[in-house]
Scaffold this active site. Structure first.
Site, PDB file in Angstrom:
ATOM      1  N   HIS A 182     -12.901  -0.752   6.830  1.00  0.00           N
ATOM      2  CA  HIS A 182     -12.566  -1.543   7.899  1.00  0.00           C
ATOM      3  C   HIS A 182     -13.112  -0.796   9.182  1.00  0.00           C
ATOM      4  CE1 HIS A 182     -10.179  -5.236   7.213  1.00  0.00           C
ATOM      5  NE2 HIS A 182     -10.415  -4.728   6.191  1.00  0.00           N
TER       6      HIS A 182
ATOM      7  N   PRO B  36       5.203   1.866  13.916  1.00  0.00           N
ATOM      8  CA  PRO B  36       4.052   1.357  13.146  1.00  0.00           C
ATOM      9  C   PRO B  36       2.765   0.879  14.271  1.00  0.00           C
ATOM     10  CG  PRO B  36       5.769   0.032  12.802  1.00  0.00           C
ATOM     11  CD  PRO B  36       6.092   0.918  13.561  1.00  0.00           C
TER      12      PRO B  36
ATOM     13  N   LYS C 231      -0.071   5.249  11.832  1.00  0.00           N
ATOM     14  CA  LYS C 231      -0.292   6.578  11.475  1.00  0.00           C
ATOM     15  C   LYS C 231       0.790   7.273  10.563  1.00  0.00           C
ATOM     16  CE  LYS C 231      -3.344   7.328  14.895  1.00  0.00           C
ATOM     17  NZ  LYS C 231      -4.657   7.429  14.404  1.00  0.00           N
TER      18      LYS C 231
ATOM     19  N   TYR D  59      -7.733   6.164  17.190  1.00  0.00           N
ATOM     20  CA  TYR D  59      -7.303   5.033  16.229  1.00  0.00           C
ATOM     21  C   TYR D  59      -7.638   5.433  14.782  1.00  0.00           C
ATOM     22  CZ  TYR D  59      -6.973  -0.003  15.287  1.00  0.00           C
ATOM     23  OH  TYR D  59      -6.554  -1.209  14.612  1.00  0.00           O
TER      24      TYR D  59
ATOM     25  N   TYR E 266      -5.163  -8.008  17.513  1.00  0.00           N
ATOM     26  CA  TYR E 266      -3.910  -7.713  18.293  1.00  0.00           C
ATOM     27  C   TYR E 266      -3.978  -8.728  19.195  1.00  0.00           C
ATOM     28  CZ  TYR E 266      -4.457  -2.860  16.385  1.00  0.00           C
ATOM     29  OH  TYR E 266      -4.361  -1.839  15.424  1.00  0.00           O
TER      30      TYR E 266
HETATM   31  P1  FAD Z   1       8.585   7.667   2.530  1.00  0.00           P
HETATM   32  O1  FAD Z   1       7.162   6.659   1.945  1.00  0.00           O
HETATM   33  O2  FAD Z   1       9.733   6.889   3.006  1.00  0.00           O
HETATM   34  O3  FAD Z   1       9.027   8.008   0.971  1.00  0.00           O
HETATM   35  C1  FAD Z   1      10.388   8.736   0.848  1.00  0.00           C
HETATM   36  C2  FAD Z   1      11.021   9.045  -0.392  1.00  0.00           C
HETATM   37  O4  FAD Z   1      12.139   9.597  -0.446  1.00  0.00           O
HETATM   38  C3  FAD Z   1      11.115   7.436  -0.990  1.00  0.00           C
HETATM   39  O5  FAD Z   1      10.521   7.107  -1.970  1.00  0.00           O
HETATM   40  C4  FAD Z   1      12.714   7.446  -0.965  1.00  0.00           C
HETATM   41  O6  FAD Z   1      13.170   6.593  -2.030  1.00  0.00           O
HETATM   42  C5  FAD Z   1      13.057   8.879  -1.214  1.00  0.00           C
HETATM   43  N1  FAD Z   1      14.208   9.401  -0.971  1.00  0.00           N
HETATM   44  C6  FAD Z   1      15.073   9.157   0.057  1.00  0.00           C
HETATM   45  N2  FAD Z   1      16.251   9.737   0.192  1.00  0.00           N
HETATM   46  C7  FAD Z   1      16.339  10.329  -0.962  1.00  0.00           C
HETATM   47  C8  FAD Z   1      17.451  11.114  -1.633  1.00  0.00           C
HETATM   48  N3  FAD Z   1      18.587  11.251  -0.923  1.00  0.00           N
HETATM   49  N4  FAD Z   1      17.108  11.667  -2.860  1.00  0.00           N
HETATM   50  C9  FAD Z   1      16.024  11.384  -3.484  1.00  0.00           C
HETATM   51  N5  FAD Z   1      14.750  10.748  -2.998  1.00  0.00           N
HETATM   52  C10 FAD Z   1      15.126   9.984  -1.623  1.00  0.00           C
HETATM   53  N6  FAD Z   1       1.517   4.403   8.199  1.00  0.00           N
HETATM   54  C11 FAD Z   1       0.059   4.253   8.100  1.00  0.00           C
HETATM   55  O7  FAD Z   1      -0.619   5.463   8.096  1.00  0.00           O
HETATM   56  N7  FAD Z   1      -0.698   3.288   8.110  1.00  0.00           N
HETATM   57  C12 FAD Z   1      -0.182   2.018   8.030  1.00  0.00           C
HETATM   58  O8  FAD Z   1      -0.916   1.014   8.164  1.00  0.00           O
HETATM   59  C13 FAD Z   1       1.195   1.895   8.130  1.00  0.00           C
HETATM   60  N8  FAD Z   1       2.053   0.480   8.275  1.00  0.00           N
HETATM   61  C14 FAD Z   1       3.339   0.641   8.176  1.00  0.00           C
HETATM   62  C15 FAD Z   1       3.767  -0.859   8.121  1.00  0.00           C
HETATM   63  C16 FAD Z   1       5.036  -0.858   8.027  1.00  0.00           C
HETATM   64  C17 FAD Z   1       5.797  -2.229   8.042  1.00  0.00           C
HETATM   65  C18 FAD Z   1       5.951   0.167   7.842  1.00  0.00           C
HETATM   66  C19 FAD Z   1       7.617   0.321   7.702  1.00  0.00           C
HETATM   67  C20 FAD Z   1       5.388   1.590   7.883  1.00  0.00           C
HETATM   68  C21 FAD Z   1       4.159   1.759   7.951  1.00  0.00           C
HETATM   69  N9  FAD Z   1       3.261   2.862   7.905  1.00  0.00           N
HETATM   70  C22 FAD Z   1       2.125   3.139   8.103  1.00  0.00           C
HETATM   71  C23 FAD Z   1       4.194   4.248   7.812  1.00  0.00           C
HETATM   72  C24 FAD Z   1       4.314   4.748   6.447  1.00  0.00           C
HETATM   73  O9  FAD Z   1       4.759   3.951   5.602  1.00  0.00           O
HETATM   74  C25 FAD Z   1       5.122   5.956   6.397  1.00  0.00           C
HETATM   75  O10 FAD Z   1       5.047   6.701   7.405  1.00  0.00           O
HETATM   76  C26 FAD Z   1       4.998   6.920   5.040  1.00  0.00           C
HETATM   77  O11 FAD Z   1       5.787   6.003   4.116  1.00  0.00           O
HETATM   78  C27 FAD Z   1       5.710   7.910   5.010  1.00  0.00           C
HETATM   79  O12 FAD Z   1       5.813   8.818   3.714  1.00  0.00           O
HETATM   80  P2  FAD Z   1       6.873   9.603   3.360  1.00  0.00           P
HETATM   81  O13 FAD Z   1       6.380  10.159   1.876  1.00  0.00           O
HETATM   82  O14 FAD Z   1       7.067  10.614   4.448  1.00  0.00           O
HETATM   83  O15 FAD Z   1       8.112   8.810   3.208  1.00  0.00           O
END
Ligand code: FAD
Length: 382
Positions: free
Chosen positions: A72, A285, A289, A379, A193
């Protein structure tokens, strides 16, 4: 249970880190609360920036991205005055997004991690953490690492184990989005947007069959208050379909209310424990990022941990916070800039003034090449 590196959480942060460590032959154990089925179907992010695509490609983690990801390179802004598009591939550093649903990326990363001999235990909820000894407790007993990495998201137990001396800079933007997934192809070729007096609306492609839409709602709103007909009626109004053409509608297959919140934990380390991804910094969001920051931190941490394990050189680990925090804050700043661009205050004494300011900012983005370059750089990049 013992491991050289013990990771809590199998999201993008934990899985990219695990894969990079396995590629360097480091013994790694990931503990994940959810089932494999649950983590492989949790739809969240979709837009991966240029740096994320590079990290995945350099480490052999981009097969799915190359096969099914879509490039994109433009976005559009709509309001009562009309619409304009920015072709950001021709602006800033000339970078593009790869759109690939987060659950597909997580699925690929799990398969590759297991192939590389990584250990991963699903359905294990960590309930207690000792950062000094890199030990965690769970129902099956305890696990210990030489290093403990908290990748368990913004409500996780690892950040809760940071000492009082660690600062948590936090902001609730007082805004919420209803985030829905529609079983329908994208309606526009660009991320769109839309600014409207009823509130913001957004359109983002996910795959040829699924499209993400956002609607600004009241922070205390519940998803149940938004049946399909209401979602489409409000999207049609805010997207001004009478003027710009219809949306391709389909059943809403997921809906949730996301509060726009941001926080940064500083430092990101305590004792033998390091935080990465949402556990270290939650980002709204608005600029897509979060997953990108998680991948950036996983790359920095993998290099530092490899140096520490292979040669005992801990300089990379000592510099982990100071390497990542400036990039996290740049992303936070841009994300906040997007929030103020997309949401006008609906009331308050200076609502009218704020509305015209936003209009001026949009005009500048439409007309000024240097403003467009700034936008494009931030961006797609970090
Ligand atoms: P997470 O993906 O939250 O993973 C954490 C993991 O830890 C989970 O699997 C959970 O089950 C596990 N966990 C939690 N507590 C425990 C525990 N006590 N014991 C064992 N396991 C545990 N980001 C982008 O870059 N681009 C986008 O387009 C974008 N769109 C988004 C849209 C929405 C609606 C949302 C909500 C978020 C979006 N994001 C986007 C943000 C992105 O999804 C998150 O920043 C990303 O998932 C972070 O990754 P992470 O591995 O840090 O955490």
């Amino acid at each position: 249970d013992q491991a050289t590196v013990l990771i809590v959480g199998a999201g993008p942060a934990g899985l990219v880190l695990g894969n990079l460590l396995r590629a360097n032959g480091i013994d790694t154990l990931i503990l994940e609360r959810g089932s494999r089925e649950r983590v492989q179907t949790r739809a969240r992010a979709g837009f991966l920036g240029a740096n994320s695509a590079r990290v995945l490609a350099e480490h052999g983690l981009d097969a799915g991205l190359r096969q099914r990801g879509q490039w994109h390179y433009k976005c559009a802004f709509r309001d009562s005055d009309g619409q304009f598009e920015l072709n950001y591939a021709a602006l800033g550093r000339g970078e593009v997004h790869t759109v690939y649903p987060q659950q597909d990326l997580v699925t690929d990363l799990i398969a590759e991690y297991l192939d590389r001999g990584g250990r991963l235990r699903f359905d294990v909820t960590v309930t207690g953490v000792d950062p000094k000894t890199a030990t965690v407790r769970h129902l099956d007993g305890q696990s210990k690492g030489r290093f403990l990495i908290g990748c368990d998201g913004s409500n996780g137990v690892t950040r809760a184990a940071m000492p009082a001396s660690a600062v948590r800079h936090a902001r609730d933007h007082g805004i919420a989005w209803l985030a829905v997934l529609a079983q329908a192809p994208p309606s526009m070729s660009a991320v769109t947007y839309a600014m409207h007096d009823n509130g913001f609306a957004g359109h983002m492609a996910r795959s040829p069959e699924i499209t993400r839409y956002y609607l600004q709602v009241s922070p205390d709103d519940s998803p149940a208050a938004w049946p399909d007909e209401r979602v489409w009626a409000e999207l049609n109004t805010r997207m001004r379909v009478d003027r710009f053409g219809p949306l391709r509608q389909g059943p809403i297959v997921e809906r949730r209310v996301v509060r726009l919140r941001s926080d940064v934990v500083d430092p990101m380390r305590h004792g033998r424990m390091f935080l990465a991804g949402d556990a270290a910094s939650l980002i709204s969001p608005s600029a897509a990022k979060g997953a990108n920051l998680a991948i950036m931190q996983a790359e920095v941490l993998a290099k530092a941990l490899t140096d520490a394990v292979a040669t005992g050189d801990e300089r990379g680990l000592e510099a982990y916070s100071s390497t990542c925090l400036p990039r996290i804050w740049r992303a936070q700043e841009f994300s906040h800039w997007m929030i103020t661009l997309l949401h006008g205050p609906s009331n308050g004494p200076d609502a009218g003034f704020q509305r015209v300011l936003r209009r001026a900012r949009l005009d500048s983005l439409r007309d000024s090449r240097s403003h467009q370059d700034f936008f494009a750089e931030n961006y797609v990049g970090i």
